[in-house]
Enzyme design. Structure first.
Site, short mmCIF file in Angstrom:
data_model
loop_
_atom_site.label_atom_id
_atom_site.label_comp_id
_atom_site.label_asym_id
_atom_site.label_seq_id
_atom_site.Cartn_x
_atom_site.Cartn_y
_atom_site.Cartn_z
N LYS A 1 48.14 24.02 0.06
CA LYS A 1 48.02 22.01 1.10
C LYS A 1 48.69 21.85 1.42
CE LYS A 1 46.05 20.37 -3.04
NZ LYS A 1 45.38 18.66 -4.39
N ARG B 1 39.62 7.95 -10.11
CA ARG B 1 39.42 6.27 -9.11
C ARG B 1 37.89 5.88 -8.85
NH1 ARG B 1 43.17 9.77 -4.85
NH2 ARG B 1 42.25 11.44 -6.23
P1 ADP Z 1 46.21 11.85 -4.36
O1 ADP Z 1 46.55 13.29 -2.69
O2 ADP Z 1 44.78 11.89 -3.96
O3 ADP Z 1 46.98 10.64 -4.33
P2 ADP Z 1 47.01 14.29 -6.05
O4 ADP Z 1 46.70 15.16 -6.17
O5 ADP Z 1 49.08 13.49 -5.91
O6 ADP Z 1 46.62 13.39 -4.96
O7 ADP Z 1 46.87 13.01 -7.50
C1 ADP Z 1 47.60 13.39 -8.81
C2 ADP Z 1 46.74 12.87 -9.60
O8 ADP Z 1 46.97 11.53 -9.44
C3 ADP Z 1 45.50 13.09 -10.03
O9 ADP Z 1 44.76 12.45 -10.95
C4 ADP Z 1 44.83 11.49 -8.53
O10 ADP Z 1 43.25 11.14 -9.69
C5 ADP Z 1 45.63 10.48 -9.74
N1 ADP Z 1 45.04 9.43 -8.57
C6 ADP Z 1 46.37 9.89 -6.98
N2 ADP Z 1 45.29 8.84 -6.06
C7 ADP Z 1 45.55 7.79 -7.13
C8 ADP Z 1 45.32 6.35 -6.98
N3 ADP Z 1 45.48 5.35 -6.31
N4 ADP Z 1 45.29 5.82 -8.84
C9 ADP Z 1 44.79 6.26 -9.85
N5 ADP Z 1 45.08 7.73 -9.98
C10 ADP Z 1 45.68 8.17 -8.57
#
Ligand code: ADP
Length: 159
Positions: free
Chosen positions: A41, A90
């Protein structure tokens, strides 16, 4: 002892992630962030930095910790004796991917239940990519990350 894991890339952790973690940590005895150690990634922060930023950002939450893994989430859940994993939802567009992953994890480890949660609406539009892009271009997103993450982003981008 009911443990839940919260897997993701967390590059870096932001307030949307934290909102979910705070809610979930109130429902379980222990919550463990599991940072995927997956270089494909192309993360901005190393896996060690991502774990450190999570630990710094959650230092006020007694029952929250963070680890990293190169293994399958279903396997990590088994090793940690977790009964559930939490994912944030989201938009409807998140659903298809999350549904597939939940089904696959169920197949790999039927003992673990996937739980979905929505964040406060003020964090619905947030993701780590937006945080990085806007910060790199000089936008100020300090309300959306902790001060530890804000400082780390400034150092990475030399601003
Ligand atoms: P991102 O790069 O989109 O932040 P991650 O892989 O770090 O993604 O996300 C890990 C988890 O946190 C996933 O289940 C993702 O849906 C959730 N997540 C990411 N951003 C948010 C947000 N703004 N609100 C709630 N959950 C989130």
């Amino acid at each position: 002892m009911r443990k839940i894991i919260y897997p993701g890339t967390f590059d870096p952790i932001h307030r949307g992630h934290l909102d979910i973690a705070i809610r979930a940590s109130k429902l379980f005895d222990e919550l463990i962030f599991v940072v995927a150690d997956n270089e494909s990634k192309n993360p901005l922060f190393t896996v060690v930095e991502r774990v450190e930023l999570i630990l710094a950002s959650t230092r006020d939450l007694d029952n929250v910790s963070a680890i990293s893994t190169k293994k399958l989430i279903a396997e990590t859940a088994r090793e940690e004796n977790a009964c559930a994993l939490i994912r944030g939802l989201r938009h409807v567009s998140d659903f298809e991917f999350e549904f597939q992953m939940a089904m696959m994890n169920y197949h790999l480890n039927p003992e673990i239940t996937t739980i979905f949660m929505m964040p406060d609406e003020k964090y619905i539009h947030l993701n780590s990519t937006v945080i990085k892009e806007v910060t790199k271009l000089g936008g100020d997103l300090k309300d959306y990350v902790t001060k530890d993450v804000y400082g780390a982003l400034k150092i990475k981008y030399n601003i």
